[in-house]
Design a protein around this motif. Structure first.
Motif, short mmCIF file in Angstrom:
data_model
loop_
_atom_site.label_atom_id
_atom_site.label_comp_id
_atom_site.label_asym_id
_atom_site.label_seq_id
_atom_site.Cartn_x
_atom_site.Cartn_y
_atom_site.Cartn_z
N GLU A 1 0.82 -1.21 0.00
CA GLU A 1 0.00 0.00 0.00
C GLU A 1 0.86 1.26 0.00
O GLU A 1 0.52 2.26 -0.64
N GLN A 2 1.97 1.22 0.72
CA GLN A 2 2.83 2.40 0.81
C GLN A 2 3.47 2.75 -0.52
O GLN A 2 3.64 3.93 -0.85
N GLU A 3 3.82 1.77 -1.31
CA GLU A 3 4.52 2.01 -2.58
C GLU A 3 3.59 1.85 -3.80
O GLU A 3 4.05 1.69 -4.92
N SER A 4 2.29 1.90 -3.57
CA SER A 4 1.35 1.72 -4.69
C SER A 4 1.24 2.94 -5.58
O SER A 4 0.59 2.88 -6.63
N ASP A 5 1.83 4.07 -5.18
CA ASP A 5 1.73 5.31 -5.97
C ASP A 5 2.95 5.54 -6.87
O ASP A 5 3.18 6.65 -7.34
N CYS A 6 3.74 4.50 -7.10
CA CYS A 6 4.97 4.66 -7.89
C CYS A 6 4.69 5.19 -9.29
O CYS A 6 5.44 6.01 -9.82
N LEU A 7 3.62 4.72 -9.90
CA LEU A 7 3.35 5.04 -11.30
C LEU A 7 2.10 5.92 -11.46
O LEU A 7 1.46 5.89 -12.50
N ARG A 8 1.77 6.69 -10.45
CA ARG A 8 0.61 7.57 -10.55
C ARG A 8 0.92 8.89 -11.24
O ARG A 8 0.02 9.61 -11.64
N HIS A 9 2.20 9.22 -11.35
CA HIS A 9 2.56 10.49 -12.00
C HIS A 9 2.32 10.41 -13.50
O HIS A 9 2.44 9.35 -14.12
N ASP A 10 1.95 11.56 -14.06
CA ASP A 10 1.73 11.63 -15.52
C ASP A 10 2.33 12.94 -16.02
O ASP A 10 1.87 14.02 -15.61
N PRO A 11 3.34 12.92 -16.88
CA PRO A 11 3.94 11.73 -17.48
C PRO A 11 4.93 11.05 -16.56
O PRO A 11 5.37 11.62 -15.57
N TRP A 12 5.31 9.82 -16.92
CA TRP A 12 6.30 9.09 -16.16
C TRP A 12 7.69 9.65 -16.37
O TRP A 12 7.96 10.32 -17.38
N SER A 13 8.56 9.35 -15.42
CA SER A 13 9.97 9.71 -15.53
C SER A 13 10.81 8.46 -15.29
O SER A 13 10.30 7.40 -14.89
N ASP A 14 12.11 8.59 -15.52
CA ASP A 14 13.01 7.45 -15.29
C ASP A 14 12.96 7.00 -13.84
O ASP A 14 12.98 5.79 -13.54
N LYS A 15 12.89 7.96 -12.93
CA LYS A 15 12.89 7.62 -11.51
C LYS A 15 11.64 6.85 -11.11
O LYS A 15 11.70 5.97 -10.24
N ASP A 16 10.50 7.19 -11.73
CA ASP A 16 9.26 6.47 -11.42
C ASP A 16 9.39 4.99 -11.80
O ASP A 16 9.01 4.10 -11.01
N ILE A 17 9.91 4.73 -12.99
CA ILE A 17 10.07 3.34 -13.44
C ILE A 17 11.09 2.61 -12.57
O ILE A 17 10.87 1.46 -12.15
N GLU A 18 12.19 3.27 -12.27
CA GLU A 18 13.24 2.64 -11.45
C GLU A 18 12.72 2.35 -10.04
O GLU A 18 13.03 1.30 -9.46
N ARG A 19 11.93 3.26 -9.50
CA ARG A 19 11.39 3.04 -8.15
C ARG A 19 10.43 1.85 -8.13
O ARG A 19 10.51 1.01 -7.22
N TYR A 20 9.56 1.76 -9.12
CA TYR A 20 8.62 0.65 -9.17
C TYR A 20 9.36 -0.69 -9.29
O TYR A 20 9.06 -1.65 -8.56
N LEU A 21 10.31 -0.76 -10.20
CA LEU A 21 11.04 -2.01 -10.41
C LEU A 21 11.87 -2.38 -9.17
O LEU A 21 12.02 -3.57 -8.85
#
Length: 291
Positions: A216-236
């Motif tokens: 639940e704490q990390e479920s907002d990794c990909l909520r930003h629009d548009p995505w950035s490199d950091k968003d993808i790296e954080r999710y992975l």
């Protein structure tokens, strides 16, 4: 009988006196029909002066007229030249206006085309983002279910847990016996005995809570629009960390992995590649100079 009369004539500021016989019916030299030779000498000079003045006046008038005509011609020439210049400038301005209008139309057309292309590209990017977001959600839910299944696996315990419980009971009994042999010992233990069921349920409840909190704490990794490199790296990072923690937990408690092939590395790498390509395409569309 002839009569004599003294006649005083003033001409050009001089006074002349003369006596002239005047016969009845004779013409007077004051009339306009007389010639200059009929005047006395002084009057002939006055007449010549007056004639000279008249000629000079006429020549001055003619000169003024010529000057006036010359000025008029000059004004007309200047007006004509100014009209020609204004017409030339007007034609140039009209050409410039027409050229500017065409350029503006071309720019507007180009901008409109670029806007349409950008709009279409944004629509394509949105579709790709929706597909990748659905893929990320599927991988996350898959990992969550596997984690819950792993917690259920360790909840009943195993032989290793039973061995740990027996060792804990033996240590407790040895400690009590050692204290009872001391001189003057009046001792009894208030420590509760080992409760296997409570220990196992508490352990399972802790890991259930730990897994839910992290997801639940990390479920907002990909909520930003548009995505950035950091968003993808954080999710992975959190996705791989969750799988690594799950495997370590099962290994630490000596349990077999119920889903050893649940984490598809090829699927994760494919998602990472497509997501990074989307980020680069969005960055190139928003700022072509840095693409």
């Amino acid at each position: 009988m002839m009569k004599q009369r003294l006649i005083t004539v003033t001409a050009s500021g001089c006074r002349y006196s003369c006596a002239r016989n005047i016969r009845a019916g004779a013409r007077t030299w004051f009339s306009g029909n007389c010639r200059r030779e009929s005047f006395p000498k002084p009057f002939q000079n006055a007449y010549a002066f007056r004639e000279l003045s008249t000629n000079q006046k006429a020549s001055r008038q003619e000169e003024r007229e010529r000057e006036r005509m010359a000025r008029k011609a000059k004004r007309e020439a200047a007006a004509k030249k100014r009209a020609e210049m204004e017409a030339y400038i007007g034609s140039i301005n009209q050409e410039n206006i027409e050229k500017s209008r065409k350029e503006q139309e071309e720019i507007s057309k180009t901008e409109q085309e670029e806007k349409e292309k950008r709009k279409e590209a944004n629509m394509v990017h949105d579709e790709r983002r929706v597909v990748l977001l659905a893929e990320a959600g599927a991988m996350t839910r898959c990992l969550y279910r596997v984690c819950m299944r792993s917690v259920q696996t360790i909840q009943p315990g195993n032989e290793y847990d039973e061995k740990q419980f027996k060792e804990q009971e033996e240590k407790q009994m040895a400690s009590m016996a050692e204290r009872a042999t001391l001189p003057g010992a009046d001792f009894f233990s208030i420590a509760p005995p080992v409760d296997r069921k409570n220990e196992l349920s508490s352990r399972a409840a802790y890991y259930y809570s730990y897994a839910r909190e992290n997801f639940e704490q990390e479920s907002d990794c990909l909520r930003h629009d548009p995505w950035s490199d950091k968003d993808i790296e954080r999710y992975l990072f959190f996705l791989k960390k969750g799988e690594k923690t799950r495997r370590f937990l099962l290994k630490d408690y000596k349990f077999e992995d119920p889903r050893p092939d649940s984490f598809d590395k090829d699927r994760v790498q494919r998602f990472e590649k497509e997501a990074m390509e989307l980020v680069r395409d969005i960055r190139a569309l928003s700022n072509p100079t840095t693409a």
